[in-house]
Write a protein that holds these residues in place. Sequence first.
Motif, PDB file in Angstrom:
ATOM      1  N   SER A   1      -6.598   0.066 -15.667  1.00 35.81           N
ATOM      2  CA  SER A   1      -5.935   0.655 -15.213  1.00 35.81           C
ATOM      3  C   SER A   1      -4.711  -0.024 -15.251  1.00 35.81           C
ATOM      4  N   CYS A   2      -3.313   1.212 -16.328  1.00 37.96           N
ATOM      5  CA  CYS A   2      -2.110   0.969 -17.060  1.00 37.96           C
ATOM      6  C   CYS A   2      -1.120   1.496 -17.030  1.00 37.96           C
ATOM      7  N   MET A   3       0.420   0.604 -17.280  1.00 42.18           N
ATOM      8  CA  MET A   3       1.474   2.071 -16.907  1.00 42.18           C
ATOM      9  C   MET A   3       1.880   2.169 -18.140  1.00 42.18           C
ATOM     10  N   LEU A   4       2.566   3.077 -18.916  1.00 47.04           N
ATOM     11  CA  LEU A   4       2.876   3.132 -20.030  1.00 47.04           C
ATOM     12  C   LEU A   4       4.736   2.905 -20.092  1.00 47.04           C
ATOM     13  N   MET A   5       5.307   1.897 -20.972  1.00 52.04           N
ATOM     14  CA  MET A   5       6.505   1.058 -20.788  1.00 52.04           C
ATOM     15  C   MET A   5       7.757   1.589 -21.603  1.00 52.04           C
ATOM     16  N   GLY A   6       6.810   3.194 -21.850  1.00 51.54           N
ATOM     17  CA  GLY A   6       8.832   3.863 -22.459  1.00 51.54           C
ATOM     18  C   GLY A   6       8.944   2.946 -24.206  1.00 51.54           C
ATOM     19  N   GLU A   7      10.488   2.684 -24.097  1.00 54.27           N
ATOM     20  CA  GLU A   7      11.900   2.231 -24.680  1.00 54.27           C
ATOM     21  C   GLU A   7      11.508   0.959 -24.616  1.00 54.27           C
ATOM     22  N   THR A   8      10.754   0.370 -23.830  1.00 62.34           N
ATOM     23  CA  THR A   8      10.558  -1.122 -23.727  1.00 62.34           C
ATOM     24  C   THR A   8       9.943  -2.022 -24.710  1.00 62.34           C
ATOM     25  N   SER A   9       8.252  -0.349 -24.671  1.00 58.05           N
ATOM     26  CA  SER A   9       7.968  -1.550 -25.484  1.00 58.05           C
ATOM     27  C   SER A   9       7.474  -0.649 -27.249  1.00 58.05           C
ATOM     28  N   LEU A  10       8.291  -0.180 -27.892  1.00 59.14           N
ATOM     29  CA  LEU A  10       8.414   0.076 -28.652  1.00 59.14           C
ATOM     30  C   LEU A  10       7.691  -1.182 -29.734  1.00 59.14           C
ATOM     31  N   ARG A  11       6.929   0.257 -31.066  1.00 55.02           N
ATOM     32  CA  ARG A  11       6.555  -0.329 -31.765  1.00 55.02           C
ATOM     33  C   ARG A  11       6.304   0.214 -33.364  1.00 55.02           C
ATOM     34  N   VAL A  12       5.905  -0.159 -34.154  1.00 54.98           N
ATOM     35  CA  VAL A  12       5.954   0.024 -35.448  1.00 54.98           C
ATOM     36  C   VAL A  12       4.049  -0.447 -35.396  1.00 54.98           C
ATOM     37  N   VAL A  13       3.673   0.700 -36.185  1.00 55.85           N
ATOM     38  CA  VAL A  13       2.142  -0.328 -36.138  1.00 55.85           C
ATOM     39  C   VAL A  13       1.292   1.183 -37.644  1.00 55.85           C
ATOM     40  N   ASN A  14       0.642   0.407 -37.989  1.00 58.43           N
ATOM     41  CA  ASN A  14      -0.026   1.055 -39.651  1.00 58.43           C
ATOM     42  C   ASN A  14      -0.771   2.105 -38.878  1.00 58.43           C
ATOM     43  N   VAL A  15      -1.092   3.046 -39.378  1.00 58.04           N
ATOM     44  CA  VAL A  15      -2.104   4.012 -38.979  1.00 58.04           C
ATOM     45  C   VAL A  15      -3.359   4.126 -38.926  1.00 58.04           C
ATOM     46  N   LYS A  16      -4.098   2.918 -39.801  1.00 57.79           N
ATOM     47  CA  LYS A  16      -4.744   2.658 -40.220  1.00 57.79           C
ATOM     48  C   LYS A  16      -5.811   1.815 -39.348  1.00 57.79           C
ATOM     49  N   SER A  17      -4.999   1.536 -38.104  1.00 53.42           N
ATOM     50  CA  SER A  17      -5.159   0.303 -37.473  1.00 53.42           C
ATOM     51  C   SER A  17      -5.817   0.868 -36.019  1.00 53.42           C
ATOM     52  N   ILE A  18      -5.125   2.849 -36.229  1.00 51.37           N
ATOM     53  CA  ILE A  18      -5.572   3.523 -34.747  1.00 51.37           C
ATOM     54  C   ILE A  18      -7.382   4.713 -34.745  1.00 51.37           C
ATOM     55  N   GLN A  19      -7.482   3.749 -34.122  1.00 49.97           N
ATOM     56  CA  GLN A  19      -9.120   3.821 -33.671  1.00 49.97           C
ATOM     57  C   GLN A  19      -9.843   5.009 -33.459  1.00 49.97           C
ATOM     58  N   SER A  20      -9.927   6.060 -32.386  1.00 47.33           N
ATOM     59  CA  SER A  20      -9.956   6.554 -31.512  1.00 47.33           C
ATOM     60  C   SER A  20      -8.374   7.220 -30.476  1.00 47.33           C
ATOM     61  N   VAL A  21      -8.444   8.173 -29.992  1.00 47.19           N
ATOM     62  CA  VAL A  21      -7.936   9.022 -29.320  1.00 47.19           C
ATOM     63  C   VAL A  21      -8.307   8.760 -27.851  1.00 47.19           C
ATOM     64  N   VAL A  22      -7.256   8.864 -26.794  1.00 49.86           N
ATOM     65  CA  VAL A  22      -7.638   8.279 -25.270  1.00 49.86           C
ATOM     66  C   VAL A  22      -7.701   9.525 -24.444  1.00 49.86           C
ATOM     67  N   ALA A  23      -7.843   9.423 -22.973  1.00 47.42           N
ATOM     68  CA  ALA A  23      -7.371  10.516 -21.905  1.00 47.42           C
ATOM     69  C   ALA A  23      -6.510   9.310 -21.470  1.00 47.42           C
ATOM     70  N   ALA A  24      -5.130   9.293 -20.387  1.00 46.53           N
ATOM     71  CA  ALA A  24      -4.529   8.687 -20.262  1.00 46.53           C
ATOM     72  C   ALA A  24      -4.905   9.672 -18.199  1.00 46.53           C
ATOM     73  N   ILE A  25      -5.276   9.676 -18.100  1.00 47.84           N
ATOM     74  CA  ILE A  25      -5.622  10.239 -16.513  1.00 47.84           C
ATOM     75  C   ILE A  25      -4.718   9.644 -15.241  1.00 47.84           C
ATOM     76  N   PRO A  26      -3.824  10.206 -14.600  1.00 47.29           N
ATOM     77  CA  PRO A  26      -2.569   9.616 -13.874  1.00 47.29           C
ATOM     78  C   PRO A  26      -3.343   9.694 -12.529  1.00 47.29           C
ATOM     79  N   PHE A  27      -3.303   8.692 -11.657  1.00 51.15           N
ATOM     80  CA  PHE A  27      -4.128   8.533 -10.721  1.00 51.15           C
ATOM     81  C   PHE A  27      -3.547   9.172  -9.500  1.00 51.15           C
TER      82      PHE A  27
END
Length: 429
Positions: free
Chosen positions: A367-393
Amino acid sequence: MHIPALNITELLLGLFRGTLDCEHTDSKRLWDWAVLQGDIWKTHGLDVAACTPHLPGSFDRPPRNPAEKINTSYKAWEYLLYIYGLGPGLFYGVLPDRYWKNTCKLVAAVRILLQHSITSEQLRKAQQLIIDFSEEFELLYYQRRTDRIHFIRHSLHSLAHGAAETVRVGPTAIYSQWTIERTIGNLGEELRQHSNPYQNITQRAIFRAQTNALAVMIPSLLPSVSAFPRGSRDLGEGYVLLTKTDTCPRDPTEGESAALRVFMKERFNRTYQRWEIQPLVRWARLRLPNGQIARSAWRETLKSLENLRISRNVKEPISRETSCRFAEVLYYFVVTFEGASETVAMVSLFTKPDQQLFEDSCGTVLSCMLMGETSLRVVNVKSIQSVVAAIPFPHNDNYPELEGNVFIVEKPGLDIATISDFEEALYDE
């Protein structure tokens, strides 16, 4: 495949809905676990159906509303995604706590056994979870009553051998029925002589076997890998940038610029000023080595929710162990420094999963929450492992702290799809 996806799920839903046979010496009024009835069952069915836009297209067929379709050819994959993917999150606050925790132990064990690659530590954990689940199942439901002996199905006993059989013959992904059933379907599609179907399908199977044998002996006979769509860019190691792209460079926002400067400082060991950041050309999609396509908020937010299968939430390992984090991709772009270029993604991070809920659910509810503009980061695309689903409770008056939170769901058996040359459909956008 059939034991976890069909047999056990049918038993659990029969218990939760109170539809199993009740002997005259027993009473359903004593079945405090049978809560999925009446309006609660209808609401739960709507909650399951509402998850569809949040399940990426690479998750294949989403589970339909079980309150309406459970008796209408509900597929094994729908059961698998419903119970072992969405179940822990959607059942939270609906099932009584002790039954929910017992179900989470089953889900955690099955998720491990569905993997193609399983460590000895994971296997020991799965075995202990199955033992705990089975013992608690007898105490919670069966309660050693002879008039409930029909609750103890053969599938429960078979599940107890899952870890041992994995040691003996390998992970279930190797001998799962998915492969043979898919093969039967493919051969059936090739039938052309309906007046003599059995001989026809036999000849097609022989031809398929001969073709496969030749391909193994002479790999050069295999057709070349299909070309990627026009405008794509191969990044190597199975990563491919896909259109759409900006028609002209655009200036990043203040928050995006700050995130990019932090990345440039860490990556190139130089401090950049705001005015030194060049305009960017955004890319919309990224094909991953596992065949999934990670999309971006830039393009997905232009569509209405009912026309979406959101695929912009990704998993990124952050250590050599098991630690990882989850993020929403805003867009992809290329950074150039002194002649060298690097393809990166602008992402917004989710908070760390709630630790108490994670432990109570045996690691099945993140269980987590998207932090939006306060948590912007730049990451190398090759660090992305998989696509996941974020399901609202789903809304629950008893758990107001979950309002605005999501729970993360990974595709069950994703590495099974990887070794079977799974690819999400590629097309121009």
